[in-house]
Structure formats: structure tokens, C-alpha cells
Design a protein around this motif. Structure first.
Motif, PDB file in Angstrom:
ATOM      1  N   THR A  93       0.816  -1.205   0.000  1.00  0.00           N
ATOM      2  CA  THR A  93       0.000   0.000   0.000  1.00  0.00           C
ATOM      3  C   THR A  93       0.854   1.261   0.000  1.00  0.00           C
ATOM      4  O   THR A  93       1.949   1.282   0.552  1.00  0.00           O
ATOM      5  CB  THR A  93      -0.933   0.018   1.220  1.00  0.00           C
ATOM      6  N   ARG A 127      -0.767   4.139   0.840  1.00  0.00           N
ATOM      7  CA  ARG A 127      -1.737   5.035   1.461  1.00  0.00           C
ATOM      8  C   ARG A 127      -1.106   6.067   2.372  1.00  0.00           C
ATOM      9  O   ARG A 127      -1.673   7.137   2.574  1.00  0.00           O
ATOM     10  CB  ARG A 127      -2.757   4.209   2.245  1.00  0.00           C
ATOM     11  N   TRP A 158      -0.402  12.138   1.488  1.00  0.00           N
ATOM     12  CA  TRP A 158      -1.035  10.842   1.687  1.00  0.00           C
ATOM     13  C   TRP A 158      -2.556  10.909   1.719  1.00  0.00           C
ATOM     14  O   TRP A 158      -3.230   9.993   1.239  1.00  0.00           O
ATOM     15  CB  TRP A 158      -0.517  10.193   2.969  1.00  0.00           C
ATOM     16  N   ASN A 161      -5.435   2.379  -4.512  1.00  0.00           N
ATOM     17  CA  ASN A 161      -3.971   2.509  -4.627  1.00  0.00           C
ATOM     18  C   ASN A 161      -3.578   3.157  -5.946  1.00  0.00           C
ATOM     19  O   ASN A 161      -2.625   2.758  -6.618  1.00  0.00           O
ATOM     20  CB  ASN A 161      -3.304   1.136  -4.514  1.00  0.00           C
ATOM     21  N   ASN A 189      -7.038   6.210  -2.463  1.00  0.00           N
ATOM     22  CA  ASN A 189      -6.253   5.263  -1.668  1.00  0.00           C
ATOM     23  C   ASN A 189      -6.890   3.883  -1.610  1.00  0.00           C
ATOM     24  O   ASN A 189      -6.198   2.883  -1.428  1.00  0.00           O
ATOM     25  CB  ASN A 189      -6.040   5.813  -0.261  1.00  0.00           C
TER      26      ASN A 189
END
Length: 124
Positions: free
Chosen positions: A28, A30, A53, A77, A74
Motif C-alpha cells: 500500500t 496510502r 497521503w 492505490n 487510496n
């Protein structure tokens, strides 16, 4: 490790729009900042746009401010670059990148991962 794949490039005319996507896999992203850079023929790679982010901090180069919009999802992704009012000088290979910092540095040397790029050509 993070793998980044850009898509959405192509040949367009002056004034047209394109939307680039950058899909991340492997782990990830994120909590990472992400950014778009570009490299025109015979020129050095340059910063285009960056996003932190959570998507609340956005940065743009002066050359694209007001025309390009960076965003991210997010849950998927994925990062995007909506490019409007394209000009011939926007012609370049566009790269996405990820850095571990939660706040974008906009510094090429700070990027941890890079995609292979997608070509955008704007004809006059």
C-alpha cells in the motif's frame, strides 16, 4: 517493494484533455506522498504535481498550475493527473513516483519508486 504503472497517455491536439493514471501494487502507498514528473526530449526530468497521503496537500509547478489537477484514490492505490488545456510544451514522458514522506518534497532525488512512464504528445 512498490510497482507503479502509468496509463492514459496518447496523442492529442492543443487544447484537449487527458487523464493519466498511476496504479500502485506490491504494497500500500496510502501513507506515502506521490507525484508526477515529466521529461521532454533533450531536457531533464522535472516536477509537475504532488499530493500528500490524504490528498489534502497539493502542489503544482507554475507551468501547469490552473490546468492540471492531481488526485488519488487510496482505496484503489491509484493516483491521477487530469490534464486540461494541453499545450505543445506539455509533450513529454510522464512518470509517477512514490516517496516515503507523508509530506511531498517534490524532489526527484527523494523519490523511492518510479514507474516506466507514459508518453503524452500534444500537436499544434
Amino acid at each position: 517493494q512498490v510497482q507503479l504503472v502509468e496509463s492514459g497517455g496518447g496523442l492529442v491536439q492543443t487544447g484537449d484533455s487527458l487523464r493519466l493514471s498511476c496504479a500502485a501494487s506490491g504494497r500500500t502507498v496510502r501513507t506515502s506522498s506521490m507525484g508526477w514528473f515529466r521529461q521532454a526530449p533533450g531536457k531533464e526530468r522535472e516536477f509537475v504535481a504532488a499530493i500528500n497521503w490524504n490528498g489534502l496537500m497539493l502542489y503544482y509547478s507554475d507551468s501547469v498550475k490552473g490546468r492540471f489537477i492531481i488526485s488519488r484514490d487510496n482505496a484503489k492505490n491509484t493516483m491521477y493527473l487530469q490534464m486540461n488545456a494541453l499545450k505543445p510544451e506539455d509533450t513529454a514522458v510522464y512518470y509517477c513516483a512514490v516517496e516515503s514522506s507523508s509530506t511531498p518534497t517534490r524532489n526527484i532525488q527523494s523519490m523511492d519508486y518510479w514507474g516506466k512512464g507514459t508518453l503524452v504528445t500534444v500537436s499544434s
